[in-house]
Each structure stands twice: as structure tokens, then as C-alpha cells.
Design an enzyme around this catalytic site. Structure first.
Site, PDB file in Angstrom:
ATOM      1  CB  SER A   7      -1.022  -0.570   1.299  1.00 56.01           C
ATOM      2  OG  SER A   7      -1.189   1.366   1.821  1.00 56.01           O
ATOM      3  CG  HIS A  32      -3.901  -1.313  -1.348  1.00 57.81           C
ATOM      4  ND1 HIS A  32      -5.269  -1.962  -2.034  1.00 57.81           N
ATOM      5  CD2 HIS A  32      -4.212  -1.038  -0.764  1.00 57.81           C
ATOM      6  CE1 HIS A  32      -6.005  -1.892  -1.192  1.00 57.81           C
ATOM      7  NE2 HIS A  32      -5.405  -1.240   0.077  1.00 57.81           N
ATOM      8  CG  ASP A  34      -5.029   2.356   1.215  1.00 55.30           C
ATOM      9  OD1 ASP A  34      -6.061   1.973   1.044  1.00 55.30           O
ATOM     10  OD2 ASP A  34      -3.713   1.683   0.974  1.00 55.30           O
ATOM     11  CG  MET A  36      -7.765   7.581   3.125  1.00 58.31           C
ATOM     12  SD  MET A  36      -7.003   7.706   4.474  1.00 58.31           S
ATOM     13  CE  MET A  36      -6.673   5.901   4.480  1.00 58.31           C
ATOM     14  CG  HIS A  65      -8.982   0.504  -0.132  1.00 57.73           C
ATOM     15  ND1 HIS A  65      -8.516   0.177   1.205  1.00 57.73           N
ATOM     16  CD2 HIS A  65     -10.508   0.340   0.023  1.00 57.73           C
ATOM     17  CE1 HIS A  65      -9.473  -0.244   1.686  1.00 57.73           C
ATOM     18  NE2 HIS A  65     -10.518  -0.125   1.060  1.00 57.73           N
ATOM     19  CG  MET A  67     -11.379   3.338   2.347  1.00 62.57           C
ATOM     20  SD  MET A  67      -9.570   3.621   3.601  1.00 62.57           S
ATOM     21  CE  MET A  67      -7.816   3.984   2.074  1.00 62.57           C
ATOM     22  CG  MET A 136     -12.079  -2.269   5.215  1.00 61.83           C
ATOM     23  SD  MET A 136     -10.248  -2.182   3.437  1.00 61.83           S
ATOM     24  CE  MET A 136      -9.590  -1.601   5.557  1.00 61.83           C
ATOM     25  CG  PHE A 142      -5.410   6.521  10.928  1.00 59.63           C
ATOM     26  CD1 PHE A 142      -5.180   7.767  10.447  1.00 59.63           C
ATOM     27  CD2 PHE A 142      -6.983   6.837  11.229  1.00 59.63           C
ATOM     28  CE1 PHE A 142      -5.944   9.273  10.524  1.00 59.63           C
ATOM     29  CE2 PHE A 142      -7.953   7.757  11.209  1.00 59.63           C
ATOM     30  CZ  PHE A 142      -7.534   8.654  10.612  1.00 59.63           C
ATOM     31  N   GLY A 144      -0.640   1.370   9.597  1.00 62.80           N
ATOM     32  CA  GLY A 144      -0.144   0.462  10.261  1.00 62.80           C
ATOM     33  C   GLY A 144      -0.961   0.516  12.402  1.00 62.80           C
ATOM     34  CG  ASP A 174      -6.358  -2.119   3.363  1.00 67.83           C
ATOM     35  OD1 ASP A 174      -4.985  -2.766   3.828  1.00 67.83           O
ATOM     36  OD2 ASP A 174      -6.623  -1.854   2.293  1.00 67.83           O
ATOM     37  N   GLY A 175      -4.915  -4.275   6.255  1.00 65.72           N
ATOM     38  CA  GLY A 175      -5.050  -4.134   7.150  1.00 65.72           C
ATOM     39  C   GLY A 175      -4.229  -4.492   8.670  1.00 65.72           C
ATOM     40  N   GLY A 176      -2.967  -4.239   9.300  1.00 66.09           N
ATOM     41  CA  GLY A 176      -2.150  -5.414   9.770  1.00 66.09           C
ATOM     42  C   GLY A 176      -1.921  -6.511   9.562  1.00 66.09           C
ATOM     43  N   GLY A 196       0.519  -1.925   3.926  1.00 67.67           N
ATOM     44  CA  GLY A 196       1.609  -1.145   3.957  1.00 67.67           C
ATOM     45  C   GLY A 196       2.673  -0.601   4.547  1.00 67.67           C
ATOM     46  CB  SER A 197       3.588   0.029   8.410  1.00 61.72           C
ATOM     47  OG  SER A 197       2.779  -0.792   9.075  1.00 61.72           O
TER      48      SER A 197
HETATM   49  C1  DX5 Z   1      -5.634   1.379   5.766  1.00 64.38           C
HETATM   50  C2  DX5 Z   1      -5.505   1.263   4.658  1.00 64.38           C
HETATM   51  C3  DX5 Z   1      -4.966   0.504   4.256  1.00 64.38           C
HETATM   52  C4  DX5 Z   1      -3.722   0.618   4.827  1.00 64.38           C
HETATM   53  C5  DX5 Z   1      -3.259  -0.860   5.379  1.00 64.38           C
HETATM   54  O1  DX5 Z   1      -7.649   2.520   5.591  1.00 64.38           O
HETATM   55  O2  DX5 Z   1      -7.313   0.902   3.672  1.00 64.38           O
HETATM   56  O3  DX5 Z   1      -4.081  -0.438   2.804  1.00 64.38           O
HETATM   57  O4  DX5 Z   1      -2.993   1.014   4.157  1.00 64.38           O
HETATM   58  O5  DX5 Z   1      -2.117   0.256   5.849  1.00 64.38           O
HETATM   59  P1  DX5 Z   1      -0.885  -0.940   6.857  1.00 64.38           P
HETATM   60  O6  DX5 Z   1      -0.267  -2.216   6.026  1.00 64.38           O
HETATM   61  O7  DX5 Z   1       0.209  -0.223   8.122  1.00 64.38           O
HETATM   62  O8  DX5 Z   1      -1.933  -1.598   8.429  1.00 64.38           O
HETATM   63 ZN    ZN Z   2      -6.589  -0.135   1.143  1.00 60.67          ZN
END
Ligand code: DX5
Ligand code: ZN
Length: 226
Positions: A7, A32, A34, A36, A65, A67, A136, A142, A144, A174-176, A196-197
Site C-alpha cells: 500500500s 494498492h 488508498d 481517502m 481502494h 474510501m 478490512m 490509517f 499501522g 487489508d489492515g495489520g 503498508g507498513s
Molecule cells: C487503511 C488502508 C490500508 C493501509 C494498511 O485504511 O486501507 O491499505 O495502508 O496499512 P497497514 O498495512 O500498515 O495496516
Molecule cells: Zn487499502
């Protein structure tokens, strides 16, 4: 069969061109993106202009994606900017079936995203129309954040649902997602893993991607729904 989708949200925005070139060389399968709007989620990221600016610098498929509220108003703009797949939130679409077809009619892949509190039953009526579903594992907005453990059961339940329906729908998560969580996520049935992170936050992105892929492949071999 496992796809790793870094991401861009976790990249260094001051050097986006170098970041996308590096992530492609590091072995990413998709990028990916994101988007927002500060309304659907409490954060603002980037839009079609930024996606269009990075498009010439990589051959990676762009996985957008959205949002955002009223995503139907902007799907054409993201397609023009270079999106190869677009996912919209179930919670943001009043006419979900219509919006899915708006994406598909552009000749790109259509996905629906479910927030943690949204039931998989809400998309049963449109299962046959979807290329992928993004479950999700955090509340969006966010990077991280920590993966919500109860979402693993939700992924498994969705894997059962599509198996029973005989549909070939990819499960994206997606997420964590990181080296500690990815095996369980894949064991639950997800094959398309956004990180992402766990990728951009590491100095060695190639190592990050190959470690995630290896752990995911091990987990997927033990998948609960075959
Ligand atoms: C958050 C995004 C994710 C985000 C994931 O709303 O949709 O794609 O970048 O970040 P990590 O992998 O750090 O949880
Ligand atoms: Zn995403």
C-alpha cells in the site's frame, strides 16, 4: 497464487516515483492505492492526479481502494488515471450493483470492500457480479493499526460462502497484515494481501515481500476451506 499488494499509503510521499520503481523491483504483484476523502474515513490521502503522475513509472497493476463517499462520481477519473481494479465500500454505495457494473463496463476488475462491522451477508446478492472482495481487518483510515483478530473468522466464513456459491472470487485482506499475522490470514482463505507498513516501513522491501509471500504460502497450504 498468493499476491502481495504493498500500500502506497506507507511510502515516502516526497519521493513517490522512486518508491514505485523500487517496489516493482522488490517483487510486488500489485500496487494498492488508498484514496481517502476525509468524509467516509477520518483522513485525507490522494486522488486521481497523484495516481496519474506515478502511472508512467511502473508496469504494476494499480489496485485502487476508494474510501470515499459517492464513489460512483469518481470511478471514471480513477480509470483514466490508470486503475486496473477498483474497489468500493459496501457502506458508501446506495446502489451497489449499479456501481459494480459502472466499474466492470470500463473493462477493469470490480471489488467490494467490507468494514469490520459489515456482514458478509450484505453482498450475497451481488456475489456473481464481483471479481474480488476486500475484507478490512482494521477500521479504515490509517495505516499501522493492529489486525482485529475476530476478522479471521469472517474471512473463513466468506471463503465458505463463495465455495458454496461456486464462485471464483478472490479474497483480499487489508489492515495489520505483517509477518506475524499473514499466515493466519492466508489460512483463513485470503490470497491477495495488502501490506503498508510491513513493506514500505522496512529498509529492505524485497526481503519484506518475500517473507510475507513465504509465510502466506505456508498458511494457505493449511487453509481451512479448500
Ligand atoms: C487503511 C488502508 C490500508 C493501509 C494498511 O485504511 O486501507 O491499505 O495502508 O496499512 P497497514 O498495512 O500498515 O495496516
Ligand atoms: Zn487499502
Amino acid at each position: 497464487m498468493i499476491q502481495i499488494a504493498p500500500s502506497l499509503l506507507a511510502a515516502n510521499f516526497a519521493r513517490l516515483q522512486e518508491e514505485v520503481v523500487e517496489i516493482e523491483q522488490a517483487g510486488a504483484d500489485l500496487l494498492h492505492l488508498d484514496v481517502m476523502d476525509g468524509r467516509f474515513v477520518p483522513n485525507i490521502s490522494f486522488g486521481p492526479l497523484v495516481i496519474d503522475a506515478i502511472r508512467p513509472h511502473t508496469k504494476l497493476p494499480f489496485d485502487v481502494h476508494l474510501m470515499i463517499e459517492e464513489p460512483e462520481k469518481y470511478i471514471g477519473d480513477f480509470h483514466k488515471a490508470g486503475a486496473n481494479s477498483i474497489s468500493v465500500h459496501q457502506e458508501a454505495c446506495r446502489h451497489l450493483h449499479r456501481t459494480i457494473y459502472q466499474i466492470k463496463e470500463l473493462g477493469i476488475r470490480a471489488g467490494v470492500v467490507l468494514n469490520p462491522s459489515t456482514s458478509i451477508e450484505t453482498i450475497r446478492p451481488v456475489l456473481t457480479d464481483l471479481d474480488y472482495v476486500l475484507i478490512m481487518t482494521i477500521n479504515p483510515g490509517f495505516g499501522g493499526q493492529k489486525l482485529i483478530p475476530s476478522m479471521l473468522q469472517k474471512i473463513t466464513s466468506f471463503a465458505h460462502m463463495i465455495q458454496e456459491a461456486g464462485q471464483n472470487i478472490k479474497i483480499q485482506v487489508d489492515g495489520g497484515v505483517n509477518t506475524h499475522t499473514v499466515a493466519e490470514v492466508a489460512r483463513s482463505g485470503a490470497t491477495n494481501l495488502v501490506a503498508g507498513s510491513a513493506v514500505f516501513g522496512r529498509e529492505d522491501r524485497a526481503a519484506a515481500i518475500s517473507e510475507l509471500r513465504a509465510a502466506a504460502e505456508t498458511g494457505y497450504k493449511k487453509r481451512l476451506v479448500k
